[in-house]
Enzyme design. Structure first.
Site, PDB file in Angstrom:
ATOM      1  N   LYS A   1       0.746  -1.121   0.018  1.00 45.39           N
ATOM      2  CA  LYS A   1       0.102   0.054  -0.093  1.00 45.39           C
ATOM      3  C   LYS A   1       0.853   1.282   0.150  1.00 45.39           C
ATOM      4  O   LYS A   1       0.672   2.125  -0.731  1.00 45.39           O
ATOM      5  CB  LYS A   1      -0.964   0.129   1.162  1.00 45.39           C
ATOM      6  CG  LYS A   1      -2.012  -0.754   1.363  1.00 45.39           C
ATOM      7  CD  LYS A   1      -2.863  -0.374   2.517  1.00 45.39           C
ATOM      8  CE  LYS A   1      -2.365  -0.706   3.971  1.00 45.39           C
ATOM      9  NZ  LYS A   1      -1.875  -1.668   4.309  1.00 45.39           N
TER      10      LYS A   1
ATOM     11  N   ARG B   1      -9.366   2.009   9.043  1.00 47.67           N
ATOM     12  CA  ARG B   1      -8.944   0.724   9.241  1.00 47.67           C
ATOM     13  C   ARG B   1     -10.196  -0.184  10.200  1.00 47.67           C
ATOM     14  O   ARG B   1     -10.123  -1.414  10.505  1.00 47.67           O
ATOM     15  CB  ARG B   1      -7.991   0.334  10.117  1.00 47.67           C
ATOM     16  CG  ARG B   1      -6.546   0.243   9.005  1.00 47.67           C
ATOM     17  CD  ARG B   1      -5.324   0.215   9.863  1.00 47.67           C
ATOM     18  NE  ARG B   1      -4.375  -0.492   9.841  1.00 47.67           N
ATOM     19  CZ  ARG B   1      -3.073  -0.136   9.202  1.00 47.67           C
ATOM     20  NH1 ARG B   1      -3.137   1.319   8.846  1.00 47.67           N
ATOM     21  NH2 ARG B   1      -2.278  -0.833   8.889  1.00 47.67           N
TER      22      ARG B   1
ATOM     23  N   ARG C   1      10.849  -8.432   4.393  1.00 48.28           N
ATOM     24  CA  ARG C   1      10.942  -7.043   4.579  1.00 48.28           C
ATOM     25  C   ARG C   1      11.731  -6.990   5.932  1.00 48.28           C
ATOM     26  O   ARG C   1      12.548  -5.979   6.219  1.00 48.28           O
ATOM     27  CB  ARG C   1       9.768  -6.517   4.442  1.00 48.28           C
ATOM     28  CG  ARG C   1       9.853  -4.870   4.306  1.00 48.28           C
ATOM     29  CD  ARG C   1       8.543  -4.187   3.904  1.00 48.28           C
ATOM     30  NE  ARG C   1       7.699  -4.093   5.021  1.00 48.28           N
ATOM     31  CZ  ARG C   1       6.414  -3.699   5.023  1.00 48.28           C
ATOM     32  NH1 ARG C   1       5.812  -3.152   3.953  1.00 48.28           N
ATOM     33  NH2 ARG C   1       5.354  -3.531   5.897  1.00 48.28           N
TER      34      ARG C   1
ATOM     35  N   ARG D   1      12.407  -3.612  10.768  1.00 49.07           N
ATOM     36  CA  ARG D   1      11.256  -2.977  11.369  1.00 49.07           C
ATOM     37  C   ARG D   1      10.714  -3.480  12.725  1.00 49.07           C
ATOM     38  O   ARG D   1      10.477  -4.680  12.676  1.00 49.07           O
ATOM     39  CB  ARG D   1       9.976  -2.938  10.549  1.00 49.07           C
ATOM     40  CG  ARG D   1      10.095  -1.491   9.710  1.00 49.07           C
ATOM     41  CD  ARG D   1       9.047  -1.562   8.466  1.00 49.07           C
ATOM     42  NE  ARG D   1       7.632  -1.967   9.038  1.00 49.07           N
ATOM     43  CZ  ARG D   1       6.568  -1.558   8.318  1.00 49.07           C
ATOM     44  NH1 ARG D   1       6.887  -0.777   7.524  1.00 49.07           N
ATOM     45  NH2 ARG D   1       5.394  -1.704   8.835  1.00 49.07           N
TER      46      ARG D   1
HETATM   47  P1  AMP Z   1       0.857   0.610   8.652  1.00 55.09           P
HETATM   48  O1  AMP Z   1       2.212   1.247   7.935  1.00 55.09           O
HETATM   49  O2  AMP Z   1      -0.404   1.344   7.856  1.00 55.09           O
HETATM   50  O3  AMP Z   1       0.773  -0.848   8.169  1.00 55.09           O
HETATM   51  O4  AMP Z   1       0.897   1.099   9.860  1.00 55.09           O
HETATM   52  C1  AMP Z   1       1.569   0.766  10.970  1.00 55.09           C
HETATM   53  C2  AMP Z   1       0.919   0.336  12.183  1.00 55.09           C
HETATM   54  O5  AMP Z   1       0.403   1.735  12.732  1.00 55.09           O
HETATM   55  C3  AMP Z   1      -0.353  -0.445  12.482  1.00 55.09           C
HETATM   56  O6  AMP Z   1      -0.043  -1.898  12.634  1.00 55.09           O
HETATM   57  C4  AMP Z   1      -1.171   0.096  13.543  1.00 55.09           C
HETATM   58  O7  AMP Z   1      -0.560  -0.312  14.738  1.00 55.09           O
HETATM   59  C5  AMP Z   1      -0.869   1.429  13.389  1.00 55.09           C
HETATM   60  N1  AMP Z   1      -1.933   2.115  12.467  1.00 55.09           N
HETATM   61  C6  AMP Z   1      -1.675   2.683  11.213  1.00 55.09           C
HETATM   62  N2  AMP Z   1      -2.883   3.198  10.769  1.00 55.09           N
HETATM   63  C7  AMP Z   1      -3.835   3.015  11.764  1.00 55.09           C
HETATM   64  C8  AMP Z   1      -5.200   3.083  11.901  1.00 55.09           C
HETATM   65  N3  AMP Z   1      -5.879   3.651  10.876  1.00 55.09           N
HETATM   66  N4  AMP Z   1      -5.701   2.763  12.969  1.00 55.09           N
HETATM   67  C9  AMP Z   1      -5.106   2.005  14.171  1.00 55.09           C
HETATM   68  N5  AMP Z   1      -3.827   1.886  14.037  1.00 55.09           N
HETATM   69  C10 AMP Z   1      -3.238   2.365  12.868  1.00 55.09           C
END
Ligand code: AMP
Length: 190
Positions: A13, A88, A127, A133
């Protein structure tokens, strides 16, 4: 142009969001990036969310919704945006709807990147090795996938019912997937 990009962890994404945003000359707004930046800079918010992220859970809606609402008022978001990784949860869908209604804005399309979760778990493990990470160890990856399946995957039906969903096969090279997204969005939006 107001777009969302959705899909399971590891589908790419973030990478595709940057490309789409450049194509339409709109900012890509990633809640994950905002949270990671706060963790890195050890802000109050970062301290609040670092453990949740490390365990693969979701940051509470009230925190996430407030951050996005605030970000959408910035000048660069006036004429459009691409939200990457938000909404989400169904609470976030409602909050975004309410926020947009205030200013009479509407979502134009929701890009859904589709892929088999086994393939994605593999990708995430690779990754994790490359990038180190903290939220990408095997347990966290499994948890993130579960949480996605439970809380986020059902939201696709909501956007499908609204006629906004554009489904794209997420497996392929960055260029292949990007070309699919662009042609699907062109077909949808004209
Ligand atoms: P991502 O990089 O989008 O996969 O986000 C990394 C982490 O940030 C996720 O695994 C969540 O812990 C937190 N996070 C990101 N976006 C959201 C969201 N919209 N709602 C809740 N937690 C989020």
């Amino acid at each position: 142009m107001r777009l969302l990009i959705m899909g399971p962890p590891g589908v790419g994404k973030g990478t595709q969001a940057v490309g789409i945003a450049a194509h339409y000359q709109i900012p890509a707004i990633s809640t994950g990036d905002i949270f990671r930046a706060n963790v890195k800079n050890a802000t109050e918010l970062g301290k609040e969310v670092s453990r949740i992220m490390a365990e693969g859970g979701y940051v509470p809606d009230e925190i996430t919704n407030a951050i996005v609402a605030d970000r959408l008022t910035e000048a660069d978001a006036a004429n459009g945006w691409l939200l990457d990784g938000y909404p989400r949860t169904s609470g976030q869908v409602d909050a975004l709807d309410a926020e947009l209604a205030k200013t009479g804005q509407a979502i134009d399309a929701v890009v859904s990147l589709v892929a088999d979760t086994d393939v994605l778990v593999d990708r995430l493990l690779k990754r994790a090795e490359l990038e180190g990470r903290a939220d990408d160890n095997a347990d966290t990856i499994r948890r993130r996938m579960e949480v996605y399946t439970e809380a986020t995957d059902p939201l696709l039906a909501t956007y499908r019912d609204r006629g906004l969903l554009v489904e794209v096969d997420g497996i392929g090279t960055i260029e292949e997937v990007s070309a699919r997204i662009t042609s699907a969005l062109d077909a949808k939006l004209g």
